[in-house]
Design a protein around this motif. Structure first.
Motif, short mmCIF file in Angstrom:
data_model
loop_
_atom_site.label_atom_id
_atom_site.label_comp_id
_atom_site.label_asym_id
_atom_site.label_seq_id
_atom_site.Cartn_x
_atom_site.Cartn_y
_atom_site.Cartn_z
N TRP A 210 41.15 47.96 29.85
CA TRP A 210 41.64 48.40 31.16
C TRP A 210 43.07 47.89 31.34
N SER A 229 36.73 51.61 31.96
CA SER A 229 36.19 50.91 33.12
C SER A 229 35.07 49.94 32.80
N LEU A 232 35.49 46.29 33.94
CA LEU A 232 35.42 46.11 35.38
C LEU A 232 33.99 46.08 35.87
N THR A 236 31.83 43.06 37.51
CA THR A 236 31.09 43.21 38.78
C THR A 236 29.64 42.79 38.62
N ALA A 398 40.91 41.78 33.36
CA ALA A 398 39.77 42.63 32.99
C ALA A 398 39.30 42.24 31.60
N THR A 409 37.38 40.18 36.37
CA THR A 409 37.67 40.86 37.62
C THR A 409 36.58 41.87 37.90
N THR A 410 36.61 42.46 39.09
CA THR A 410 35.57 43.40 39.50
C THR A 410 36.19 44.73 39.90
N VAL A 411 35.33 45.70 40.16
CA VAL A 411 35.79 47.04 40.52
C VAL A 411 36.54 47.02 41.85
N GLN A 414 40.09 45.66 41.64
CA GLN A 414 41.02 46.60 41.03
C GLN A 414 41.35 47.77 41.95
#
Length: 463
Positions: A210, A229, A232, A236, A398, A409-411, A414
């Motif tokens: 990502w 993705s 991400l 999450t 990511a 990191t998470t959705v 971002q």
């Protein structure tokens, strides 16, 4: 006249109509000794008159408001000052906005000198069209009031009429909720389709890299962004659905069991409100706590056990604090579900020789499972949507890693990062946020369907 003044006038007409209908119905009720009997109480006749006078007129005002805005803009632009405005739409909208603020008294003067000249035109046009809309709404209110007052008779079913209005209001509220959800889905879907026209869906769904950095020049290095993705969604799930749930489910469930089955009433009266205070703490406070207190402890612990890559930004720090934050969601739902289990089921288990702990494990918890599952689902949804804690404690990297001491990191983080600042919605970098939102929506929907299936199954088993 403004629309707010018109609304007050409509409510006044409705109140007067309600009082007149109440007095007429009360007079008819007194006259029932002559042989006739009032079908509905006077209060229902009053409510019927109020609803007929107020609601149609309020609908007219709500429908007129956007029409009035367009008519006012057209009248201002048709004036000599409006025809002298620049041809650029952006400049026109800026000048009109400043003129509106000047006319409403929000500011004394605008940045553009044309706005000061347009302010009187805007004030004049706004007053004119507001008077037209207000007068029409008042006529509708008077017509509704006259209709309702003339309906006050012995045989009139005013209560049924009030119930029909309430039913229409409930249907309207449900329709608004459905249309809002549909609008969200369609907006996400439309922008996501534009994104997938620029980026391969296969790359987005199964890519493991990502880096949504688009080039400003054709010869710039890294001109093709990477939109995989998977890191991400892994971040999450790692933070919100694994680490946070490992903390929240046992602590929340055990606290619910203790408060409902073992704690004295006085202890429960103190502990339950204290536990639920956690749900009201702002997430930025949790973020500070995670970044300044928990993250250094986690880093030092990782270094002490030989994890040389441990840093002050880690999935473990964010997940631990997030788990503490969502404990009340699990605990409250489980508490209510356990308390709702019939006492006869507990007594029957104890009567056949089961201990209290065996009764809790084999009778109470299985019977309360639908509520427990609902609480866990609510907690997972809350954790998936959390942003501030992840930004402050887990970082923006990511990374596709199972190391809890590494930064991930998470959705949602971002999405915020992609849509922060002035963005043009014609590049894959910005449109990627909508694709992430759509995929997150689908995943959440699937989780809800699974939870509903589990709840339905066990509800049928324990009816």
């Amino acid at each position: 006249m403004t629309l707010s003044v018109a609304l007050l006038a409509v409510l006044l007409v409705a109140a007067v109509a309600s009082a007149i209908a109440y007095r007429r119905a009360s007079a008819l009720r007194v006259a029932r000794a002559k042989g006739a009997r009032l079908n509905s109480l006077p209060i229902y006749h009053a409510m019927f008159a109020f609803l007929w006078a107020a609601l149609p007129a309020m609908i007219v005002l709500a429908a007129w408001s956007p029409v009035q805005s367009r008519l006012v803009d057209q009248a201002v632009l048709a004036s000599p000052e409006g025809r002298a405005l620049p041809d650029s739409d952006i400049q026109r909208q800026s000048i009109l906005g400043e003129a509106q603020d000047i006319a409403r008294g929000k500011i004394e003067a605008g940045f553009n000198p044309e706005s000061t000249a347009l302010a009187p035109r805007y004030h004049e046009a706004n007053g004119k069209y507001a008077a037209i809309g207000g007068a029409f709404a008042l006529l509708v209110a008077l017509a509704g009031a006259a209709f309702a007052v003339t309906r006050v008779k012995f045989e009139f079913r005013a209560r049924s009429g009030v119930e029909r209005w309430v039913m229409l209001l409930l249907m309207a509220a449900s329709t608004v909720a459905i249309l809002t959800t549909l609008g969200i889905v369609l907006s996400l879907l439309f922008e996501s389709l534009r994104f997938f026209g620029m980026v391969s869906p296969t790359e987005f769904l199964f890519g493991t890299s990502w880096s949504p950095q688009m080039a400003l020049r054709p010869d710039q290095a890294g001109s093709s962004g990477e939109f995989g993705s998977v890191p991400l969604f892994w971040g999450t799930a790692f933070i919100g659905a694994i680490i946070a749930m490992i903390v929240a489910i046992p602590l929340g469930l055990m606290s619910a069991i203790y408060l409902t089955q073992y704690a004295a009433p006085r202890v429960r009266a103190w502990l339950k409100p204290i536990l639920e205070i956690l749900a009201g703490v702002p997430t930025v406070v949790y973020g500070y706590f995670a970044a300044l207190t928990v993250a250094p402890i986690v880093r030092d612990f990782g270094l002490s056990i030989g994890v040389t890559s441990a840093s002050s930004e880690s999935a473990l720090a964010a997940g631990l604090v997030m788990g503490i934050m969502i404990i009340p969601f699990v605990s409250s739902m489980a508490d209510d579900s356990i308390a709702a289990v019939p006492q006869a089921m507990r007594d029957g288990s104890l009567a056949v020789g089961a201990t209290k702990s065996e009764t809790i494990k084999k009778v109470v918890l299985p019977a309360a499972l639908p509520g427990v599952v609902g609480g866990v689902l609510l907690a997972v949804s809350r954790a998936i949507g959390e942003t501030m804690i992840v930004v402050m404690a887990a970082g923006l990297s990511a990374n596709m890693t199972a190391n809890p001491f590494a930064a991930v990191t998470t959705v949602t983080v971002q999405i915020v990062q992609l849509l922060t600042g002035d963005q043009e919605f014609d590049s894959a970098k910005t449109l990627a946020a909508f694709a992430l939102g759509l995929l997150l929506f689908v995943i959440t929907l699937i989780l809800n369907l699974i939870a509903l299936t589990v709840v339905r199954h066990y509800r049928e088993a324990y009816e």
